[in-house]
Design a protein around this motif. Structure first.
Motif, mmCIF file in Angstrom:
data_model
loop_
_atom_site.group_PDB
_atom_site.id
_atom_site.type_symbol
_atom_site.label_atom_id
_atom_site.label_comp_id
_atom_site.label_asym_id
_atom_site.label_seq_id
_atom_site.Cartn_x
_atom_site.Cartn_y
_atom_site.Cartn_z
ATOM 1 N N GLY A 178 -54.380 -51.428 -70.434
ATOM 2 C CA GLY A 178 -53.426 -51.604 -71.543
ATOM 3 C C GLY A 178 -53.877 -50.872 -72.792
ATOM 4 N N ALA A 179 -55.137 -51.084 -73.180
ATOM 5 C CA ALA A 179 -55.661 -50.460 -74.389
ATOM 6 C C ALA A 179 -55.641 -48.946 -74.258
ATOM 7 C CB ALA A 179 -57.077 -50.966 -74.658
ATOM 8 N N VAL B 150 -47.776 -65.731 -69.372
ATOM 9 C CA VAL B 150 -48.002 -65.623 -70.804
ATOM 10 C C VAL B 150 -47.386 -64.325 -71.361
ATOM 11 C CG1 VAL B 150 -49.778 -65.433 -72.571
ATOM 12 C CG2 VAL B 150 -50.049 -67.061 -70.720
ATOM 13 N N GLY B 151 -47.582 -63.244 -70.610
ATOM 14 C CA GLY B 151 -46.977 -61.972 -71.012
ATOM 15 C C GLY B 151 -45.474 -62.076 -71.050
ATOM 16 N N ALA C 80 -43.805 -64.695 -71.674
ATOM 17 C CA ALA C 80 -43.438 -65.470 -72.858
ATOM 18 C C ALA C 80 -43.325 -64.566 -74.084
ATOM 19 C CB ALA C 80 -44.468 -66.563 -73.100
ATOM 20 N N GLY C 81 -44.308 -63.667 -74.242
ATOM 21 C CA GLY C 81 -44.271 -62.741 -75.378
ATOM 22 C C GLY C 81 -43.029 -61.876 -75.341
ATOM 23 N N ILE D 47 -39.788 -63.973 -76.010
ATOM 24 C CA ILE D 47 -39.533 -64.364 -77.391
ATOM 25 C C ILE D 47 -39.093 -63.144 -78.199
ATOM 26 C CG2 ILE D 47 -41.767 -64.126 -78.591
ATOM 27 C CD1 ILE D 47 -39.637 -67.261 -78.665
ATOM 28 N N PHE D 48 -39.675 -61.972 -77.885
ATOM 29 C CA PHE D 48 -39.267 -60.765 -78.596
ATOM 30 C C PHE D 48 -37.813 -60.411 -78.266
ATOM 31 C CE2 PHE D 48 -39.261 -56.172 -79.539
ATOM 32 C CZ PHE D 48 -39.694 -56.236 -80.856
ATOM 33 N N LEU E 74 -39.112 -71.410 -74.755
ATOM 34 C CA LEU E 74 -40.525 -71.804 -74.804
ATOM 35 C C LEU E 74 -40.769 -73.055 -73.959
ATOM 36 C CD1 LEU E 74 -41.668 -71.122 -78.466
ATOM 37 C CD2 LEU E 74 -42.320 -69.926 -76.382
ATOM 38 N N SER E 75 -39.836 -74.008 -74.021
ATOM 39 C CA SER E 75 -39.965 -75.227 -73.227
ATOM 40 C C SER E 75 -40.015 -74.894 -71.740
ATOM 41 C CB SER E 75 -38.764 -76.141 -73.463
ATOM 42 O OG SER E 75 -38.999 -76.944 -74.566
ATOM 43 N N LEU F 8 -40.776 -72.077 -70.229
ATOM 44 C CA LEU F 8 -41.989 -71.387 -69.800
ATOM 45 C C LEU F 8 -43.199 -72.315 -69.836
ATOM 46 C CD1 LEU F 8 -41.257 -68.005 -71.526
ATOM 47 C CD2 LEU F 8 -41.462 -68.378 -69.080
ATOM 48 N N ALA F 9 -43.240 -73.189 -70.850
ATOM 49 C CA ALA F 9 -44.379 -74.110 -70.950
ATOM 50 C C ALA F 9 -44.383 -75.085 -69.795
ATOM 51 C CB ALA F 9 -44.341 -74.856 -72.273
ATOM 52 N N SER G 136 -45.882 -73.309 -66.837
ATOM 53 C CA SER G 136 -47.334 -73.191 -66.883
ATOM 54 C C SER G 136 -48.009 -74.562 -66.892
ATOM 55 C CB SER G 136 -47.769 -72.411 -68.126
ATOM 56 O OG SER G 136 -47.597 -73.203 -69.274
ATOM 57 N N ILE H 183 -45.201 -63.658 -82.020
ATOM 58 C CA ILE H 183 -45.223 -63.324 -80.593
ATOM 59 C C ILE H 183 -46.495 -63.890 -79.961
ATOM 60 C CG2 ILE H 183 -45.256 -61.439 -78.911
ATOM 61 C CD1 ILE H 183 -43.771 -59.730 -80.963
ATOM 62 N N MET I 71 -47.043 -66.897 -77.044
ATOM 63 C CA MET I 71 -47.846 -66.737 -75.839
ATOM 64 C C MET I 71 -48.900 -67.833 -75.748
ATOM 65 S SD MET I 71 -48.064 -62.601 -75.976
ATOM 66 C CE MET I 71 -49.108 -62.327 -74.586
ATOM 67 N N TYR J 62 -48.737 -70.726 -77.069
ATOM 68 C CA TYR J 62 -48.084 -72.011 -76.832
ATOM 69 C C TYR J 62 -47.901 -72.244 -75.341
ATOM 70 C CZ TYR J 62 -44.770 -75.809 -76.817
ATOM 71 O OH TYR J 62 -44.177 -77.008 -76.586
ATOM 72 N N VAL J 63 -47.405 -71.195 -74.676
ATOM 73 C CA VAL J 63 -47.163 -71.319 -73.238
ATOM 74 C C VAL J 63 -48.482 -71.495 -72.499
ATOM 75 C CG1 VAL J 63 -46.355 -70.060 -71.216
ATOM 76 C CG2 VAL J 63 -44.975 -70.104 -73.287
ATOM 77 N N LYS K 84 -43.257 -75.533 -81.283
ATOM 78 C CA LYS K 84 -42.262 -74.545 -80.827
ATOM 79 C C LYS K 84 -41.083 -74.485 -81.781
ATOM 80 C CE LYS K 84 -40.567 -77.984 -77.624
ATOM 81 N NZ LYS K 84 -40.345 -78.417 -76.278
ATOM 82 N N TYR L 219 -55.353 -54.613 -79.536
ATOM 83 C CA TYR L 219 -56.319 -53.599 -79.138
ATOM 84 C C TYR L 219 -57.299 -53.255 -80.256
ATOM 85 C CZ TYR L 219 -53.235 -53.337 -75.152
ATOM 86 O OH TYR L 219 -52.504 -53.662 -74.059
#
Lengths: 172, 499, 311
Positions: free
Chosen positions: A8-9, A82-83, A85-86, A89-90, A120-121, A123-124, A127, B218, B222, B224-225, B394, B434
């Motif tokens: 990724g980096a 988790v990814g 979720a990001g 939300i975006f 969020l609920s 996805l939470a 997990s 963001i 993440m 939170y989940v 949330k 990063y």
């Protein structure tokens, strides 16, 4: 030594280098009018993009070299919950931006609050961070709360700060 | 001399005047708390109200707004990582990590006391040294502004979260982003893609909120989940509440940070056009260099909060110096204030300081009182503000997002700014992830236009000659300092990596 | 829940357009295409209370900055021409059109009233070597290039500086700064030789005694600045002025236009407004209807000529 390492980096670094290079070339298209002994409009964009490309390349090389030295096997960033979720939300934020003027402040805001809390609920739960059954009462409560919040802010801005936010659709 | 100040106090002996100053301060705090609402806007909003008031009352109310807004800006910066203006960027660098550790009340307690001290020192500067400081500020021409901005860029090393090299890349990204829009000297549009909203460049506010708040949101979603943080924050919220009081002793036990904040704020603040946005970042940098524990900066270190908050409130007095002594406002809020003064028939200039009516002393005392009201309102207010952390996580995430949208859209009414904010939020997320950091980018975005426009302006005024940049005394001092600090940083860095 | 519906219904009803003859029946919104604190903003804020009284409704001021006024003007030009959306206009509006960077033209607006005007001043620092316009002309004749600061690249002050250079039969080294106060502090500090700025912007620094105006662009000396000679009386053929006024998206009903003109006519006679305008260094100089139209057309053409030269 089959440890893997996400690239990724590395990808981000490479994107910065490529972006800077593209911008450097594009700067060359700016008209070359300096006048009165001054620098042309393209001077600053060229200097900054060249420096970005150079420094980001060094970062990139260091990154790859470190990976090589540690004998790690590169792999693509894996898609985790988790990814997701990001990203989710975006995406909901982008939807909010799209609807902000179309639906007006009150409806779009209430919709956004409800949707993002629901996402969020959901996805939470997946997990295992949140437990318990969905309840209709809490759902309705959330909708009412979201609407009340949006309406309060709308009128606070209208009356308190003389700022008119986009009203309801079909109003004009 | 003393009599003049007593007269100034006498002008306040009226419930109406006190009430006006207090309500101005309260409005200022509200505006400071809500991202996107600026003190300039609040002053403009109150302007028609002040027309009918006696001058000291009207001006006092407007000064209250400036003072309150600056102090209020610390609240979202600390609690939510949303700096509502460039002046609070540095506050969030240490305030937010401290709040994350469950010490939000402590962070706000430090911020309030530091703001108050900064404000009080600036009253003293304003009333005793305004004319000479104003003359000093006038000596800043294109060469000096350029050198100042180069000096400012050295701060990147201080605010970079990890590697200095990556910090530089982020700073340069900011410098490049600053070139978007109409070229300041020739008017050629650069990288605007025919988008009208980009003609005057990338607006600072959407970039700021995007890089700091949206990227954080963001990340929060993440976490939170994943189940991190949530429990810790909840358990610490109670503790936070009980600690939400002004922290006098702790502030005074960090004299180096306080001195860096107040000193830099009072000297850099008065420079028109540049001072207001960079003074607090410069103070942060200086405090870090003076500190015995520089490595703890950025992790929730009290010194970081003390330096920036004392600096950005002493800067208000600083910004008033050229406004009152020369009639040259340093930035938007003081520009509106100047309009208010003129409408009241108060003419700024050296004469105002010798005016037999003693009006200026009334203004000093009004500003002093505004600081005291700010302290009192915030004192009671922080207990209220930290309650924000009790809102379910949330839901809080969603509500903060709507405030970001509101702040960016509300004032200008341009959806483009929302997209800009989201774009910067996306970029900021990866920059943080990063190890590039977002603070250097904002610094580049603030300093870029100052550096470029003044370099080119300077070359026009000097007829294409480069030498004045290194021969004019102030300019060469700043360039020398920049070089010295750069070498120092590299050397320290070298020592650390080889040790 | 019920209250929400009532509120929502109220919102819908209040924003449907009412008949023109009982205008105004609801709040009127004025777009100021600059951020709070600029000349346009202060003008509208000074007019706001008196005009509210005359029209017996609320005026809601909305600052829409961005693009040097382009964003707000574009937005305003696309709003419904009901009379409930107004926009603050000035020379800058015409400069925007002349620049060719924007999607609206002069025809997209109905200009309702010109309210204020102020001169452009050529000003120097109090301790400048040019104490009169004559001194400056003498230096120019010896081949000196005068460095003149203006606020904003391609702004109306910028275009005016070019026109003044023409009238003086020379070329200035024109240096754009970001705003009025940066320009003024540069001339005070001796970093540039002179500035060309509007009278209101220079007002506070002139009263502080640090800046001295060499010439005003008015055809005659004004009451507000009796000591400043005109270009014309110093043998330089140059006159112009900055104007500020109110416009609407083009095509508003005639009755609405008449009602607004009537209200503004009354408002500008208000003592408080006159005092505010005077303190700000501007003169109340109104024009309406055909007279205003001719004024706008003439100014637009002149701006266009200067802008074409700049490109």
């Amino acid at each position: 030594m089959t440890e893997t390492r996400s690239i990724g980096a590395t990808l981000f670094n490479a994107a910065v280098v490529v972006g800077a290079a593209v911008a450097f070339v594009a700067s060359g298209n700016l008209p070359d009018i300096g006048g009165q002994g001054s620098l042309p409009p393209s001077f600053f964009p060229r200097v900054t993009t060249a420096a970005i490309a150079l420094l980001a390349s060094i970062c990139l090389i260091r990154d790859v070299a470190a990976m090589y030295r540690a004998q790690q096997r590169p792999c693509f960033p894996s898609i985790t919950l988790v990814g997701v979720a990001g990203l989710a939300i975006f995406a909901v934020m982008m939807g909010y931006a799209l609807l902000f003027e179309r639906l007006g402040y009150i409806l779009s805001t209430a919709l956004f609050v409800v949707t993002s809390v629901a996402v969020l609920s959901l996805l939470a739960r997946r997990s295992g961070q949140e437990k318990g059954a969905w309840s209709l009462r809490r759902g309705v409560g959330l909708v009412v709360l979201a609407l009340a919040f949006a309406i309060t802010i709308f009128y606070l801005f209208l009356v308190g700060f003389s700022i008119t936010l986009p009203g309801l659709p079909l109003a004009d | 001399m003393f009599e003049n100040y007593l007269n100034g106090f006498a002008m306040m002996a009226d419930w109406g005047v006190l009430l006006a100053i207090a309500s101005g301060t309260l409005l200022g705090i509200v505006v400071g708390v809500l991202p996107g609402l600026t003190s300039a806007m609040a002053v403009a909003l109150l302007l028609p109200l002040t027309f009918g008031m006696p001058p000291v009352m009207g001006v006092g109310m407007l000064l209250g707004v400036l003072c309150g807004a600056c102090a209020g800006g610390a609240i979202p910066a600390v609690l939510l990582n949303i700096p509502g203006s460039p002046a609070s960027v540095a506050t969030s660098l240490d305030g937010f990590p401290m709040a994350r550790k469950g010490e939000a009340g402590r962070a706000l307690g430090l911020a309030i006391v530091s703001s108050f001290i900064g404000g009080m020192v600036s009253v003293a500067f304003l009333s005793l040294l305004a004319p000479p400081i104003a003359e000093f500020a006038l000596r800043f021409g294109p060469a000096e502004y350029f050198s100042l901005s180069i000096f400012g860029l050295v701060i990147i090393a201080s605010v970079a979260s990890g590697s200095i090299l990556k910090g530089l890349v982020a700073g340069l990204l900011g410098l490049f982003a600053a070139t978007v829009g109409m070229d300041p000297i020739t008017g050629v549009p650069r990288f605007t893609f025919n988008e009208l909203s980009l003609l005057t460049g990338i607006n600072l506010l959407p970039a700021l909120i995007g890089l700091f708040a949206v990227s954080q949101l963001i990340k929060d979603a993440m976490e939170y989940v994943q189940g991190q943080q949530a429990a810790q924050v909840a358990s610490n919220a109670e503790q936070s509440m009980s600690r939400a009081t002004p922290r006098w002793r702790e502030v005074f036990s960090n004299p180096r940070a306080l001195l860096a904040g107040v000193g830099v704020g009072s000297i850099v603040g008065p420079i028109p056009g540049a001072g207001a946005s960079i003074a607090s970042l410069v103070s942060y940098d200086q405090a870090k260099r003076l500190s015995r524990t520089p490595e703890r900066f950025g992790t929730g270190h009290p010194e970081g909060i003390i330096a920036t908050e004392s600096s950005n409130n002493s800067m208000i007095g600083g910004a008033l110096i050229p406004t009152l002594a020369l009639g040259v406002p340093g930035e938007a809020a003081t520009a509106v204030l100047l309009g208010g003064l003129l409408i009241q028939g108060i003419a700024p200039g050296p004469a105002l300081f010798n005016d037999p009516s003693g009006m200026i002393y009334g203004i000093f005392i009004a500003y002093l009182l505004a600081n005291i009201f700010m302290l009192l309102i915030m004192w009671f207010g922080i207990r209220l503000f930290v309650r924000v952390l009790h809102v379910p996580r949330k839901l809080l995430l969603a509500l903060i997002t709507t405030f970001c949208f509101l702040g960016v859209y509300g004032v200008a009414g341009d959806v483009f700014d929302i997209w800009l904010m989201l774009g910067f939020g996306f970029l900021g997320f990866f920059l943080n992830r990063y190890g590039f950091g977002t603070a250097p980018l904002i610094l580049g975005l603030i300093l870029g236009p100052i550096a470029e426009a003044n370099l080119r302006r300077g070359l026009v005024t000097f007829g294409g000659d480069w030498t004045p940049f290194v021969t004019r005394p102030i300019s060469v001092v700043f360039l020398g300092l920049a070089l010295f600090l750069l070498l120092l940083t590299l050397w320290q860095n070298h020592k650390r990596t080889t040790a | 829940m019920k209250t929400i519906f009532v509120l929502a219904a109220g919102l819908l009803i209040s924003s449907t357009s009412a008949l023109a003859n009982d205008y105004p029946t609801r709040n009127i919104e004025i777009i100021v295409p600059f951020s709070a604190g600029g000349g346009n903003d202060v003008f509208v804020r000074a007019l706001q209370p008196v005009l509210e009284r005359e029209l017996d409704t609320n005026l809601v001021v909305r600052n829409v900055p961005g693009g040097g006024g382009a964003v707000g003007l574009t937005q305003a030009s696309r709003l419904p021409a009901t009379g409930y959306n107004l926009v603050a206009v000035s020379d800058g509006t015409l400069t925007q059109v002349a620049s060719g960077n924007v999607a609206f033209g002069v025809d997209d607006f109905t200009f309702i009233a010109k309210v204020l005007q102020e001169p452009y001043l050529l000003a120097v620092s109090q301790d400048s070597e040019y104490q009169t316009l004559e001194d400056m002309q003498a230096a120019i004749a010896e081949g000196t290039t005068v460095r003149v600061g203006v606020s904003g690249v391609g702004s109306s002050a910028h275009l005016t500086a070019l026109a003044i250079a023409d009238a003086l039969e020379t070329e200035f080294s024109t240096i754009p700064f970001d705003g009025g106060s940066e320009t003024i502090s540069a001339v005070m500090g001796g970093h540039i030789d002179a500035v060309v700025l509007g009278g209101a912007e220079l007002r506070s620094s002139m009263s502080s005694g640090r800046v001295k105006a060499l010439a005003t662009s008015y055809p005659e000396r004004s009451d507000a600045l009796p000591d400043v000679p005109t270009f014309q009386e110093q043998g330089v053929d140059f006159t112009t002025s900055v104007f500020r006024g109110i416009a609407a998206p083009s095509g508003i009903p005639e009755e609405v236009n008449d009602r607004l003109v009537e209200a503004i006519e009354q408002a500008v006679q208000d003592e408080q407004f006159l005092r505010s305008a005077g303190n700000l260094g501007t003169d109340v100089e109104t024009a309406y209807g055909e007279e205003l139209e001719a004024f706008i057309q003439d100014l637009a053409e002149r701006m266009q000529q200067q802008a074409d030269r700049l490109n």
